[in-house]
Design a protein around this motif. Structure first.
Motif, PDB file in Angstrom:
ATOM      1  N   LEU A 144       0.758  -1.256  -0.027  1.00 14.58           N
ATOM      2  CA  LEU A 144      -0.048   0.161   0.261  1.00 14.58           C
ATOM      3  C   LEU A 144       0.938   1.245  -0.046  1.00 14.58           C
ATOM      4  O   LEU A 144       0.504   2.235  -0.584  1.00 14.58           O
ATOM      5  N   LYS A 145       1.983   1.224   0.537  1.00 12.29           N
ATOM      6  CA  LYS A 145       3.050   2.101   0.445  1.00 12.29           C
ATOM      7  C   LYS A 145       3.713   2.463  -0.531  1.00 12.29           C
ATOM      8  O   LYS A 145       3.534   3.565  -1.116  1.00 12.29           O
ATOM      9  N   SER A 146       3.841   1.468  -1.302  1.00 16.18           N
ATOM     10  CA  SER A 146       4.095   1.564  -2.982  1.00 16.18           C
ATOM     11  C   SER A 146       3.359   2.133  -3.662  1.00 16.18           C
ATOM     12  O   SER A 146       3.677   3.116  -4.393  1.00 16.18           O
ATOM     13  N   LEU A 147       1.906   1.967  -3.465  1.00 17.40           N
ATOM     14  CA  LEU A 147       1.291   2.728  -4.278  1.00 17.40           C
ATOM     15  C   LEU A 147       0.957   3.704  -4.203  1.00 17.40           C
ATOM     16  O   LEU A 147       0.831   4.285  -4.668  1.00 17.40           O
ATOM     17  N   ILE A 148       0.678   4.025  -2.539  1.00 17.69           N
ATOM     18  CA  ILE A 148       0.355   5.820  -2.276  1.00 17.69           C
ATOM     19  C   ILE A 148       1.925   6.592  -2.378  1.00 17.69           C
ATOM     20  O   ILE A 148       1.834   7.269  -3.306  1.00 17.69           O
ATOM     21  N   HIS A 149       2.740   6.432  -2.712  1.00 12.39           N
ATOM     22  CA  HIS A 149       4.334   6.685  -2.978  1.00 12.39           C
ATOM     23  C   HIS A 149       4.158   6.931  -4.753  1.00 12.39           C
ATOM     24  O   HIS A 149       4.426   7.703  -4.873  1.00 12.39           O
ATOM     25  N   PHE A 150       3.468   5.821  -5.492  1.00 16.55           N
ATOM     26  CA  PHE A 150       3.630   6.116  -6.916  1.00 16.55           C
ATOM     27  C   PHE A 150       2.983   7.045  -7.050  1.00 16.55           C
ATOM     28  O   PHE A 150       2.851   7.780  -8.283  1.00 16.55           O
ATOM     29  N   GLN A 152       1.578   9.539  -5.356  1.00 14.66           N
ATOM     30  CA  GLN A 152       2.017  10.877  -4.785  1.00 14.66           C
ATOM     31  C   GLN A 152       2.870  11.409  -6.351  1.00 14.66           C
ATOM     32  O   GLN A 152       2.986  12.938  -6.590  1.00 14.66           O
ATOM     33  N   GLN A 153       3.784  10.362  -6.677  1.00 13.06           N
ATOM     34  CA  GLN A 153       4.635  10.932  -8.072  1.00 13.06           C
ATOM     35  C   GLN A 153       4.194  11.277  -9.074  1.00 13.06           C
ATOM     36  O   GLN A 153       4.346  12.515  -9.911  1.00 13.06           O
ATOM     37  N   MET A 154       2.921  10.546  -9.058  1.00 10.11           N
ATOM     38  CA  MET A 154       1.633  10.993 -10.501  1.00 10.11           C
ATOM     39  C   MET A 154       1.897  12.265 -10.333  1.00 10.11           C
ATOM     40  O   MET A 154       1.564  12.679 -11.092  1.00 10.11           O
TER      41      MET A 154
END
Length: 157
Positions: A144-150, A152-154
């Motif tokens: 989930l953190k990876s998805l959220i970080h991705f 946010q970068q988008m």
């Protein structure tokens, strides 16, 4: 309780995340309601409590950044929490545009009691993953953190 019936054989990840988030939020709303809080208010109060416990006297902007929410949304939450007697806002002596946040005694007592109830709920909701400290829960949290970080970068591009 909010019930969602999933009939799709192969639901998308987005659909699964959406369904889980609605169910999770509904459950947290249910257990924090006796404390006079919504899930969003609980999250803001718990985050503020955590920051204060670490020695900070945060501004609304710092709380916003800590929670990963927009300053406007945090401002609305802070106003409702202040009107409920959970916290106080005071001018920042170094920045006339900023206000510092402090828990009231009632707010501190409320969040400590509510936090225990939410921890019990988290243990129940993460039981299929081995509990809050289980390997499955850790792996799921990292995903989930990876998805959220991705995402946010988008949003930054």
């Amino acid at each position: 309780m909010y019930i969602i019936h999933m009939k799709a054989q192969n639901p998308t990840i987005g659909s699964l995340v959406w369904h889980l988030s609605i169910r999770w939020r509904t459950e947290v709303d249910r257990v924090v309601a006796p404390f006079g809080l919504t899930h969003a208010q609980y999250s803001a109060l718990a985050s503020l409590h955590a920051m204060i416990e670490r020695g900070a006297l945060p501004t609304q902007r710092e709380l916003s950044e800590f929670m990963g929410l927009t300053p406007i949304y945090i401002s609305k939450l802070i106003r409702s929490l202040e009107s409920g007697g959970n916290l106080t806002r005071s001018p920042d002596p170094q920045d006339s545009r900023a206000v510092r946040l402090e828990l009231s005694n009632a707010g501190r007592e409320r969040i400590i009691a509510a936090r225990e109830t939410v921890r019990e709920l988290d243990a129940k909701l993460t039981a299929p993953l081995g509990g809050t400290n289980g390997a499955g829960a850790h792996e799921f949290a990292e995903t989930l953190k990876s998805l959220i970080h991705f995402h946010q970068q988008m949003g930054e591009t």
